[in-house]
Design a protein around this motif. Structure first.
Motif, PDB file in Angstrom:
ATOM      1  N   ARG A  41      45.292   3.230 -33.582  1.00 36.69           N
ATOM      2  CA  ARG A  41      45.223   4.111 -34.704  1.00 36.69           C
ATOM      3  C   ARG A  41      43.845   3.879 -35.367  1.00 36.69           C
ATOM      4  NH1 ARG A  41      49.736   6.712 -35.539  1.00 36.69           N
ATOM      5  NH2 ARG A  41      51.725   6.128 -34.479  1.00 36.69           N
ATOM      6  N   ASP A  42      43.571   4.802 -35.995  1.00 32.89           N
ATOM      7  CA  ASP A  42      42.270   4.709 -37.189  1.00 32.89           C
ATOM      8  C   ASP A  42      42.535   4.046 -38.201  1.00 32.89           C
ATOM      9  OD1 ASP A  42      43.483   6.786 -38.475  1.00 32.89           O
ATOM     10  OD2 ASP A  42      42.058   8.358 -37.754  1.00 32.89           O
ATOM     11  N   GLY A  43      41.452   3.923 -39.228  1.00 31.71           N
ATOM     12  CA  GLY A  43      41.769   3.098 -40.364  1.00 31.71           C
ATOM     13  C   GLY A  43      42.632   3.855 -41.527  1.00 31.71           C
ATOM     14  N   SER A  44      42.949   5.270 -41.118  1.00 34.55           N
ATOM     15  CA  SER A  44      43.819   6.076 -42.099  1.00 34.55           C
ATOM     16  C   SER A  44      45.135   5.843 -41.436  1.00 34.55           C
ATOM     17  CB  SER A  44      43.464   7.422 -42.129  1.00 34.55           C
ATOM     18  OG  SER A  44      42.189   7.662 -42.094  1.00 34.55           O
ATOM     19  N   GLY A  45      45.501   5.425 -40.298  1.00 40.30           N
ATOM     20  CA  GLY A  45      46.718   5.337 -39.486  1.00 40.30           C
ATOM     21  C   GLY A  45      46.943   6.434 -38.648  1.00 40.30           C
ATOM     22  N   GLY A  46      45.973   7.331 -38.496  1.00 43.07           N
ATOM     23  CA  GLY A  46      46.203   8.315 -37.489  1.00 43.07           C
ATOM     24  C   GLY A  46      45.968   8.080 -36.017  1.00 43.07           C
ATOM     25  N   LYS A  47      46.622   8.748 -35.104  1.00 37.31           N
ATOM     26  CA  LYS A  47      46.623   8.447 -33.554  1.00 37.31           C
ATOM     27  C   LYS A  47      45.111   8.676 -33.167  1.00 37.31           C
ATOM     28  CE  LYS A  47      48.593  11.132 -31.037  1.00 37.31           C
ATOM     29  NZ  LYS A  47      49.335  11.935 -30.263  1.00 37.31           N
ATOM     30  N   MET A  48      44.323   7.789 -32.584  1.00 37.60           N
ATOM     31  CA  MET A  48      43.008   7.905 -32.320  1.00 37.60           C
ATOM     32  C   MET A  48      43.243   8.643 -30.878  1.00 37.60           C
ATOM     33  SD  MET A  48      40.945   4.615 -33.418  1.00 37.60           S
ATOM     34  CE  MET A  48      39.111   5.219 -33.006  1.00 37.60           C
ATOM     35  N   LYS A  49      42.004   9.479 -30.830  1.00 35.00           N
ATOM     36  CA  LYS A  49      41.765  10.389 -29.411  1.00 35.00           C
ATOM     37  C   LYS A  49      40.517   9.824 -28.877  1.00 35.00           C
ATOM     38  CE  LYS A  49      45.140  13.774 -30.928  1.00 35.00           C
ATOM     39  NZ  LYS A  49      45.203  15.054 -30.970  1.00 35.00           N
TER      40      LYS A  49
END
Length: 85
Positions: A41-49
């Motif tokens: 995940r990125d710093g905001s908690g979103g799934k990284m692609k």
């Protein structure tokens, strides 16, 4: 006690490409980690692609992980990277 302090940590990074779109990466540090918990995940908690497996591996290397080994699972169409820190 000295050995425990200097012992490396290992994890398995699994990179796959659902529906031939962006690559998704999961990082497993033990067998109890669920798929949802293991998504990178990125710093905001979103799934990284990622655009490629190399991009995912470079991102994880930037977090201090070092590649130990890798293999391709043709049945699941995913690459497994064994890493240590």
């Amino acid at each position: 006690a000295t050995f425990a302090q200097n012992a490396s940590k290992y994890c398995e990074l699994i990179v796959y490409r659902p529906n031939f779109k962006n690559y998704i990466a999961e990082m497993h540090t033990d067998s109890k980690t669920t798929k949802q918990q293991s998504l990178v995940r990125d710093g905001s908690g979103g799934k990284m692609k990622f655009r490629s497996e190399a991009e995912a591996l470079n991102y994880i290397a930037g977090q201090g992980w070092e590649l130990v080994s890798s293999y391709y699972n043709s049945h699941q169409n995913e690459t497994h990277f064994i890493l240590k820190k």
